[in-house]
Write a protein that holds these residues in place. Sequence first.
Motif, PDB file in Angstrom:
ATOM      1  N   TYR A 333       0.835  -1.199   0.000  1.00 37.55           N
ATOM      2  CA  TYR A 333       0.000   0.000   0.000  1.00 37.55           C
ATOM      3  C   TYR A 333       0.871   1.250   0.000  1.00 37.55           C
ATOM      4  CZ  TYR A 333      -3.869  -3.116   1.041  1.00 37.55           C
ATOM      5  OH  TYR A 333      -4.802  -4.119   0.970  1.00 37.55           O
ATOM      6  N   GLU A 334       0.525   2.170  -0.840  1.00 34.56           N
ATOM      7  CA  GLU A 334       1.293   3.410  -0.993  1.00 34.56           C
ATOM      8  C   GLU A 334       1.365   4.143   0.354  1.00 34.56           C
ATOM      9  OE1 GLU A 334       1.230   7.451  -3.779  1.00 34.56           O
ATOM     10  OE2 GLU A 334      -0.419   6.003  -3.846  1.00 34.56           O
ATOM     11  N   GLY A 360      -5.423   3.742  -0.018  1.00 31.53           N
ATOM     12  CA  GLY A 360      -4.465   4.118  -1.042  1.00 31.53           C
ATOM     13  C   GLY A 360      -4.290   3.026  -2.079  1.00 31.53           C
ATOM     14  N   THR A 361      -3.381   3.277  -2.997  1.00 26.04           N
ATOM     15  CA  THR A 361      -3.124   2.348  -4.088  1.00 26.04           C
ATOM     16  C   THR A 361      -2.500   1.063  -3.569  1.00 26.04           C
ATOM     17  OG1 THR A 361      -2.773   4.194  -5.605  1.00 26.04           O
ATOM     18  CG2 THR A 361      -1.924   2.052  -6.291  1.00 26.04           C
ATOM     19  N   TYR A 362      -3.035  -0.071  -4.019  1.00 25.30           N
ATOM     20  CA  TYR A 362      -2.488  -1.368  -3.654  1.00 25.30           C
ATOM     21  C   TYR A 362      -1.743  -1.936  -4.863  1.00 25.30           C
ATOM     22  CZ  TYR A 362      -2.347  -6.424  -2.722  1.00 25.30           C
ATOM     23  OH  TYR A 362      -1.939  -7.730  -2.559  1.00 25.30           O
ATOM     24  N   GLU A 363      -0.427  -2.068  -4.723  1.00 24.45           N
ATOM     25  CA  GLU A 363       0.388  -2.661  -5.776  1.00 24.45           C
ATOM     26  C   GLU A 363       0.583  -4.142  -5.464  1.00 24.45           C
ATOM     27  OE1 GLU A 363       3.485   0.397  -7.518  1.00 24.45           O
ATOM     28  OE2 GLU A 363       3.756   0.218  -5.348  1.00 24.45           O
TER      29      GLU A 363
END
Length: 384
Positions: A333-334, A360-363
Motif C-alpha cells: 500500500y502506498e 491508497g493504491t495497492y500494488e
Amino acid sequence: MLVPGADIVAVANAGRLKHTWRMRYLLLFVVLTTTLGAAANAGEPMLRRALQHDGIEREYFVHIPEGAILGEDELPLVVGVHGYTSTATGFQAAHGLNRHSDQHGYIVVYPQGSHFPVNAGDSVQYLVTSWNDLAANLPPTSDGPHCTAASAEYPCPPECGSCSRCAWTSCYDDVGFLDRVLNAVQAEFPVDADRIYLLGVSNGGMMTLRMGCNLPDRFAAVAPIIAQLAPGYDCGPATDLPMLQLFGGKDETVRYDGQAGKDDGFRYASATATAATWAEALACKTGPEPWQNATTEQAGLACTAYSDCRVGDQEVVSCMDPEAEHWWPSQGYEGSSATCVTEEQYESLPNQHHCPPESGTYEHLGMDLIWQFFSRYRRAARSP
C-alpha cells in the motif's frame, strides 16, 4: 512511538535505525497512536500462536485464505519474514499478503523476530526487531569489512552481551525458531508439505537466504527481497532449491553491487555473487541470461536467470527495479509502514503504534511475480 520531522531525522542521523525503509516505514508513518484508531485487516483475521524457544516466548500469526474449507484440501504455505524494526502484523499490513492469499488460495504465516525497546532521547522510544542470519554479526572475511569506519552504529541486542563494531542483528537461534514454527503450522493446519515457500524483506530476506542454505529440505522455493548476506557469506543450498531475488537499483541500504550504502555505510555481498553461488549449488549450466515475462515487463524489472540446472525446470532468477530504493518493488500500500501492529498484536506489543485501515493504491505485481515463480515448484519434484 516516534515524533515527526526533525526528531526522526536526528534519530536516523545518529544511526539508531538500521534500514532505509525507516525512510519509508517511519518518515511516512509518524502519526501518533491516538489518531490512528483500530486496524483493519485484509481478508479474514489472523490467528496468533506462541511457543517457547531459547528461553523466551516467540509468536507468529497465521492467515487462512478466504473461502478455504479446512480438512478438504492441503494448501500451499508462504512464510513471510519481516525486516528490521518491523513487526509480523505490520509486515502484512504494509504489503497486503493476506489480500493476495485470499485471491490465490495459500496459507500465510508471519513469524515475529525477537525485539527490545530503545530510548532515543526526549522520551522517544522505538522498537528494534531483527533476525539472526548467522552472517551479520560474524567477523569479516577476505571480501572485506561489513561496514565502513564512518558507518552508523546500531543498538546491540541484549542477548548478544556485547557486539562488534559492525554487528546489529539478534543473537537468538532464529533458524531453530522458524523450523519449529513450520512444524507447528504443519501440525495444526492443512499444509501441503511439498508446497512450502519462503520470502522475506531486508533483514527478513537475509534470514530467507540463511534458511534456504541451512534448511533447504523444508522449502520448494525461496525469494529474498532487497536483501543480501554480509560480504563473503553468500551461500548455496545443499539440496536443489529454486531462488528468485528482487532488489532496487537505487537502494542505498542494501546495495546490489556490493558497495557500502550511502544511508548507513554497511556492505553486503553483491546480487551477482549471491545468484552465482546459488546457481553453482544447483549445478546450473546456463546463465546468467535475460529473463522476462509479462509481469516483469509490466513492473519495469530487468531480470536475468541461471537455468539448465541439475533439476531441469529449476532456475535462479535475479530481478532489479532500476528506480526502486529500499522497499519491496511493486508490492503493498502506498505510503504504508511495516512498524505498526494490527489488533492481533496489540497485547503482545502494547507500546507499538496501531496500523491504520488499509487505504491508497495497492500494488501487487511484486507478489504476483513471486507467486508465479513459487507455483512452478514442488519439493517432491526435486532430485534426491
